[in-house]
Enzyme design. Structure first.
Site, mmCIF file in Angstrom:
data_model
loop_
_atom_site.group_PDB
_atom_site.id
_atom_site.type_symbol
_atom_site.label_atom_id
_atom_site.label_comp_id
_atom_site.label_asym_id
_atom_site.label_seq_id
_atom_site.Cartn_x
_atom_site.Cartn_y
_atom_site.Cartn_z
ATOM 1 N N ASP A 83 0.808 -1.262 -0.032
ATOM 2 C CA ASP A 83 -0.066 0.114 -0.016
ATOM 3 C C ASP A 83 0.894 1.255 -0.118
ATOM 4 O O ASP A 83 1.933 1.203 -0.646
ATOM 5 C CB ASP A 83 -1.068 0.118 1.335
ATOM 6 C CG ASP A 83 -2.327 0.702 0.916
ATOM 7 O OD1 ASP A 83 -2.220 1.747 0.565
ATOM 8 O OD2 ASP A 83 -3.196 -0.279 0.789
ATOM 9 N N HIS A 116 -3.754 6.224 3.210
ATOM 10 C CA HIS A 116 -4.397 4.916 2.721
ATOM 11 C C HIS A 116 -3.795 3.760 3.252
ATOM 12 O O HIS A 116 -4.481 2.961 3.707
ATOM 13 C CB HIS A 116 -4.194 4.927 1.227
ATOM 14 C CG HIS A 116 -5.127 3.972 0.405
ATOM 15 N ND1 HIS A 116 -4.777 2.603 0.293
ATOM 16 C CD2 HIS A 116 -6.276 4.165 -0.243
ATOM 17 C CE1 HIS A 116 -5.852 1.902 -0.426
ATOM 18 N NE2 HIS A 116 -6.629 2.936 -0.570
ATOM 19 N N SER A 142 -11.039 -0.616 -1.649
ATOM 20 C CA SER A 142 -9.730 -0.714 -1.020
ATOM 21 C C SER A 142 -10.144 -0.878 0.733
ATOM 22 O O SER A 142 -9.041 -1.642 1.328
ATOM 23 C CB SER A 142 -9.212 0.556 -0.797
ATOM 24 O OG SER A 142 -8.397 0.925 -2.079
#
Length: 757
Positions: A135, A208, A535
């Site tokens: 990620d 994220h 996600s």
């Protein structure tokens, strides 16, 4: 190999030149196992025939050597250098690097996980399971990653905590046990990373990666919230798991070469689960780096979970569709953030908002030509609105053409008081709660039509907004409209996605280096943020897989996947079929092309009764059935594999998968399809399972035998399913059914999808 890498570095130190040919490009290069060194050496030897003093001379740049996820390397090469590689013994294939995109906590309670009970008991939480997340990195100081009361790092761990910008070896602890960064491929495409906005290290500058890591394995944090919204207990799905963070995603995306390198390292380090909240467009598996690297992980008994993509509700947009990957769709929980918009004709519209301030009294509405000039005003793109038209008003913006929070930024910059963000028909009834920089409400397509119809007929259109904060008890789960849909283009004989998990308006950890809106103009910083995407769904499944792994340490990735799929729920909290927020509207029932086998139910998944196990050989035979050449199969197998012959007819639909995908061609003579399956008993030692079928419309289904009688645990029994199309159809269409094997408390459910083309 260490000497070989040193030789490459030494070569570049001596002969480095800044004159880079305009024809250079970065490639992923696949080689036969144990030939990578030979091919790279041949490449450098070929340079002896070139004049390094010529203006056009340019050295190759070797970025990574891959040894675990696949056999090969990545390099930036000229056309001539690529031809040299292609003509060297051991070369299999090469394709250009490209950027993948990220598929941008109350969840545990919604999924029925409670401390001390069921899967969250002391025994299942005490075993060491390591989750590797590829990620944007991780924020090591975040409260979700404290290692209080954790046992020492398991001795089997082979990873490291790599130092880099704003990240030291001491940034890791007994929770975050490994951290690495991979950026060579990204920099070869985009240019050098700007370290004023990001870090060439595992530190997360975007948020994220911190969000997905805390969703999968973050520790328990009481009173977590976003500016008072969604206040409660935040926890990862398997909150005692160790985390290994592999940063391969940057401001503009994730380079394939870096993602492969991250997976390669994760395999070597010894992770149990790999979580990939990223992907590209659907493509044949032999040119899909995630599929190829994921196969290498599967061979090492590592469970790989991937997001399905955010291109829904358009059909056949699902990505990461290889059968050895678990492909995760996104759903709503019953937690909402309602806002009531009351327009001038006294009609009330229900939207979603994270704003928690005072209600807005009747304010004038501005939209399109009454808000700005040009075609961009309808979407509120940058510099499209005029202050003299929108100041003090509520501005209506359609989704599309620019980011959702960027639209709010434009409204605020132009003096607007608030924004109503309206979904188009393509986005359906989606109600996203975004971290906007001003009061803003997300409105679905149907209410949006009502709003715009009123606006068109009113001389002085007004609206008032009441923000109701956090609410619970909405109809859920429900498939998010943005969640990518099947059937899979790359492998239509395997139904995708596999499963749905919470991915809408998810609260989880965030980076202190990024605003919640991801806008540079936004000065706010938060410990937890609320965002949406497949996600967010993917790490839920990664954490649940880790939970199952902690209970069943000897299960293969396919067995874990099967357990999750065959125990999925297909009804919502009102005992009605799970709905779909897609373009057809919220009242439409979701199909297997939207949510796969259904919505994950972790408590049932730990005791599924029967599982569909699938071996490496099974997957290779599946590739054979797709008529892959021996060279293409070599990309996955690593060594030569001979497809079955001697009259053996392979069908892709015979892959021992927990679901059925049947494809008929309109007007063709073939109207009967027969698939074989084998199930393994992991439930009660003696159990007699009976088949129950709900037939898809237009298809007769026969199961033989109709009874499977097991006498012991791990016994394997096989059956066949015959699908007879009643008649050909004139147009493309689909229908859906289900096969359930039932014995006592067990209901082993496999969805059936039938497509006429």
């Amino acid at each position: 190999m260490m000497f070989f890498r040193s030789f490459v570095v030494f070569f570049f130190l001596i002969f480095f030149t800044s004159n880079v040919s305009s024809h250079k490009q970065t490639y992923v290069i696949h080689t036969v196992a144990a030939t990578t060194k030979h091919i790279v050496t041949s490449l450098f030897n070929s340079l002896q025939t070139e004049n390094i003093h010529d203006d056009g001379f340019s050295l190759p740049e070797i970025h990574y050597i891959y040894e675990n996820a696949m056999s090969g390397f990545s390099a930036t090469l000229t056309n001539d250098q690529l031809e040299t590689v292609k003509n060297t013994k051991g070369f299999i294939s090469a394709y250009p690097d490209e950027l993948l995109s990220l598929h941008t906590t109350y969840s545990h309670e919604f999924l029925g996980l409670e401390y001390g009970i069921g899967l969250w008991n002391e025994t299942s939480l005490s075993s060491d399971v390591i989750i590797g997340l590829v990620d944007t990195g991780i924020s090591p100081e975040h409260v979700s990653f404290r290692d209080t009361h954790m046992t020492p790092v398991p001795s089997r761990w082979r990873g490291s905590c790599d130092e880099g910008t704003n990240f030291s070896s001491s940034s890791c602890n007994k929770k975050i046990i490994g951290a690495s960064a991979f950026y060579k491929g990204y920099e070869s495409i985009v240019g050098k990373i700007n370290e004023t906005t990001d870090f060439r290290s595992a530190r997360d500058a975007q948020g994220h990666g911190t969000h997905t890591a805390s969703t999968a394995a973050g520790g328990i944090v009481p009173k977590a919230n976003y500016f008072g919204q969604a206040k409660g207990l935040a926890s990862g799905m398997r909150f005692t798991s160790r985390i290994a963070a592999y940063k391969a995603c940057w401001a503009l995306g994730c380079a394939n070469t870096d993602v492969i390198a991250a997976i390669d390292r994760a395999i070597l380090d010894g992770v149990d689960v790999i979580s990939l909240s990223l992907g590209g467009s659907s493509r044949p598996f032999y040119v899909d780096p995630v599929a190829i690297a994921g196969f290498g992980a599967m061979q090492k008994n590592i469970f790989v979970s991937c997001s399905a993509g955010n291109s829904g509700p358009t059909a056949s947009t699902v990505s990461n569709g290889a059968p050895w990957l678990m492909t995760v769709a996104a759903s709503y929980t019953d937690r909402t953030f309602p806002a009531i918009v009351r327009i001038g004709n006294r009609k009330s519209l229900v939207g979603s908002s994270l704003y928690k301030g005072k209600s807005l009294k009747n304010l004038s509405l501005a939209f399109n030509r009454t808000a700005g000039e040009g075609s961009g005003a309808v979407f509120c793109i940058r510099d499209s609105l005029k202050r003299e038209l929108v100041e003090g008003k509520i501005v209506i913006c359609l989704r599309g053409a620019s980011g959702r929070t960027a639209k709010g930024e434009e409204v605020k910059r132009s003096g607007g008081a608030a924004m109503l963000l309206v979904s188009t028909e393509a986005e359906g009834e989606e109600l996203l709660a975004d971290p906007h920089v001003l009061p803003a409400v997300s409105i679905g397509f149907s209410d949006g039509k009502t709003l715009l119809t009123y606006l068109a007929g009113a001389a002085n259109a007004t609206a008032a907004v009441r923000f109701r904060g956090t609410a619970y008890g909405a109809t859920a789960p429900m498939v998010a409209a943005f969640s990518s849909r099947g059937p899979s283009v790359a492998g239509p004989e395997v139904a995708k996605p596999d499963i749905a998990a919470p991915g809408m308006n998810i609260l989880a950890g965030w980076s202190p280096f990024s605003s919640p809106s991801l806008l540079r103009s936004d000065p706010r910083r938060v410990q937890f943020n609320i965002i949406s995407g497949t996600s967010m769904a993917c790490p839920h499944i990664s954490g649940i897989a880790a939970l199952i792994k902690s209970v069943h340490g000897d299960w293969s990735p396919a067995m874990i996947k099967s357990a999750i799929m065959t125990t999925a729920r297909i009804t919502d909290n009102r005992n009605r079929p799970i709905g779909d927020r897609g373009a057809a509207g919220a009242e439409s029932a979701a199909t297997a092309f939207a949510f796969g086998a259904g919505h994950v139910d972790p408590t049932r998944a730990v005791d599924p009764g029967l599982v569909y196990d699938t071996s490496t050989v099974d997957y290779l035979n599946y590739l054979c059935s797709l008529n892959y050449t021996s060279q293409r199969i070599l990309l996955f197998s690593g060594t030569n594999y001979t497809c079955p012959s001697n009259g053996v007819v392979l069908s892709p639909g015979d892959l021992n998968y927990p679901s059925f995908a049947v494809n008929f061609v309109n007007g063709a003579n073939l109207k009967t399809v027969r698939y074989k399956r084998t199930v393994t008993n992991v439930g009660s030692p003696a159990c007699e399972y009976m088949a129950h079928v709900e037939e898809p419309k237009g298809v007769k289904v026969r199961v033989e035998p109709k009874i499977l009688k097991f006498q012991k645990v791990r016994e394997r029994l096989s059956y066949t399913v015959t699908f007879d199309a009643e008649a050909s159809r004139n147009t493309s269409s689909s229908s859906f059914g289900v096969l359930v094997w039932m014995c006592d408390k067990y209901n082993v459910r496999s969805p059936i999808s039938v497509t006429w083309e």
